[in-house]
Design an enzyme around this catalytic site. Structure first.
Site, PDB file in Angstrom:
ATOM      1  N   HIS A 100      32.463  44.744  37.760  1.00  0.00           N
ATOM      2  CA  HIS A 100      32.507  44.532  36.311  1.00  0.00           C
ATOM      3  C   HIS A 100      33.334  45.623  35.629  1.00  0.00           C
ATOM      4  CE1 HIS A 100      29.441  41.500  36.871  1.00  0.00           C
ATOM      5  NE2 HIS A 100      29.365  41.282  35.574  1.00  0.00           N
TER       6      HIS A 100
ATOM      7  N   HIS B  48      24.005  49.170  39.340  1.00  0.00           N
ATOM      8  CA  HIS B  48      25.037  50.061  39.873  1.00  0.00           C
ATOM      9  C   HIS B  48      24.661  51.520  39.658  1.00  0.00           C
ATOM     10  CE1 HIS B  48      28.336  47.563  41.256  1.00  0.00           C
ATOM     11  NE2 HIS B  48      28.239  46.806  40.173  1.00  0.00           N
TER      12      HIS B  48
END
Length: 209
Positions: A129, A179
């Site tokens: 992302h 993450h």
């Protein structure tokens, strides 16, 4: 001068990514990642409104959303006979995803061991992302600057929004627990390198023409 500045930026981003990758392989990122993740996770779940905003922001980094936006913008550029720009926007997005998949498979880092607030699968390093958002929204910002030079205020507003959005998407990935911070920083670094490569390629195509 422009090529020199872009080259310096690419070199610095390469050093950042190399350092992060080296520390990852040597298991030296644990303290940093756990510290950042811990502090951000203290905010997670304390406000449903903030959680919803973060989910909304992270969706703007989804492949489907960016693909739809890319198609719309590319078609618009193509119809206005800016075909090289349209092709480079598509190449920047698709190449960013391909490079990210390659890097994820190479490093094979597992995601944080905790409950995610959004669905996430696959490896963690670097953040897809973060990486592709810098590529896509960064290229949109560059093309805006290029085609709206007579409207510098609007151009700068769009560029600031694009960069801020890409950074917010990266932060949202850590906030949502999918993450580590180093994944996001590495994603920004690798994405920035690919973005600069695409910008230089577009400039060279214009000179060749």
């Amino acid at each position: 001068m422009v090529y020199l500045l872009l080259g310096i930026a690419a070199g610095l981003l390469t050093l950042v990514f190399y350092e992060l990758a080296e520390q990852l392989l040597d298991d030296e990122l644990i303290v940093f990642d756990d510290t950042v993740l811990y502090h951000l996770q203290q905010l997670t779940g304390t406000s449903e409104a903030v959680d919803s905003v973060m989910r909304g922001i992270t969706r703007l980094g989804d492949g489907l959303v960016q693909t739809i936006l890319c198609i719309v913008i590319a078609v618009g550029l193509w119809l206005r006979r800016n075909r090289r720009a349209a092709a480079m926007l598509v190449a920047c997005l698709s190449g960013g995803w391909l490079l990210n998949y390659t890097l994820k498979a190479w490093f094979g880092r597992e995601r944080p061991e905790q409950d995610f607030l959004v669905h996430a699968s696959g490896y963690s390093f670097p953040s897809g992302h973060a990486m592709v958002s810098i590529c896509f929204y960064g290229m949109v910002g560059y093309l805006t600057y290029r085609f709206l030079r007579g409207k510098w205020r609007l151009s700068w507003i769009i560029n600031v929004v694009a960069v801020t959005l890409a950074l917010a998407i990266g932060v949202s990935r850590v906030y949502l627990g999918v993450h580590f911070a180093s994944d996001v920083i590495a994603g920004f670094s690798a994405g920035g390198i690919w973005l600069i490569s695409c910008i230089i390629s577009l400039k060279l195509l214009r000179l060749y023409r």
